[in-house]
Design an enzyme around this catalytic site. Sequence first.
Site, PDB file in Angstrom:
ATOM      1  N   SER A   1      64.457  76.747  59.158  1.00 33.58           N
ATOM      2  CA  SER A   1      65.742  76.147  59.511  1.00 33.58           C
ATOM      3  C   SER A   1      66.485  75.789  58.236  1.00 33.58           C
ATOM      4  O   SER A   1      65.858  75.429  57.222  1.00 33.58           O
ATOM      5  CB  SER A   1      65.536  74.874  60.336  1.00 33.58           C
ATOM      6  OG  SER A   1      66.755  74.165  60.502  1.00 33.58           O
TER       7      SER A   1
ATOM      8  N   TYR B   1      62.090  66.797  61.722  1.00 32.85           N
ATOM      9  CA  TYR B   1      62.135  68.241  61.958  1.00 32.85           C
ATOM     10  C   TYR B   1      62.369  68.980  60.640  1.00 32.85           C
ATOM     11  O   TYR B   1      61.720  70.003  60.369  1.00 32.85           O
ATOM     12  CB  TYR B   1      63.264  68.528  62.945  1.00 32.85           C
ATOM     13  CG  TYR B   1      63.602  69.978  63.179  1.00 32.85           C
ATOM     14  CD1 TYR B   1      62.842  70.760  64.044  1.00 32.85           C
ATOM     15  CD2 TYR B   1      64.724  70.555  62.580  1.00 32.85           C
ATOM     16  CE1 TYR B   1      63.177  72.082  64.297  1.00 32.85           C
ATOM     17  CE2 TYR B   1      65.062  71.875  62.824  1.00 32.85           C
ATOM     18  CZ  TYR B   1      64.284  72.634  63.678  1.00 32.85           C
ATOM     19  OH  TYR B   1      64.615  73.950  63.915  1.00 32.85           O
TER      20      TYR B   1
END
Length: 248
Positions: free
Chosen positions: A143, A157
């Site tokens: 990501s 995250y």
Amino acid sequence: MNRAVVVVTGGTRGIGAAIARELAATCDLVLSYRSNADAATALRAELESLGASCELVQADVTVDGDIERLFDSAIARFGRIDGLVNNAGATMHIGPLAETPADVVRAVIELNLTAAVLCARRAVQLMSTRLGGTGGVIVNISSGAATLGSPGEYVHYAAAKAGIDALTTGLAKELGPEGIRVVGVAPGTIRTEIHADAGDAGRPDRVAARVPLGRAGEVGDIAPIVAWLFGPGAAFISGTTIRVAGGA
């Protein structure tokens, strides 16, 4: 034509489903899903109409036994695997770390990092030429958050995805001599259900202004790159993470 056999975790929704559609032209597929059997079944029919053989496996990749069953199902159906897309992931919460429940932090790291490491481990056991396999490709879905940190939204995250980037770097060096390429793909903000699942369905529109290209991404911006990494044009690419984030 020899069709590669690729396992895609979380392969029936969002980015995973788009990747499966792109791979269907040249690969047979083993897709894991956690709970939505109807969506999985519908996607399998679509993929088979595109010429792919497709095995669906209901599996929670945070459970060791489910990981074993996922890969055992691939071997039972196809006799081998040639690739893995470590795609399953979720943010589960949006907010400052101090306001994120401890159990959510643990669950996010377990899904986004630990499960990916263990899926890669099992894939290596089956693909490594040192261990009797014929080689293959692992693509880790990272990501853009891994380098931006996502302050105020989901640093838990981001931290897990930074671990994925380290996994890509280290495992590529470890496995190059064993016939396995390892590459990462790091999406930016993409329009999928991940935002609604975390309680902020409007997030892609809210953050689009931060993106130099002026929009949130679509699953179609990610999937073709992942599919290309399994092809001959990417044969000398390993140990790097490709950022697909509109310049962010």
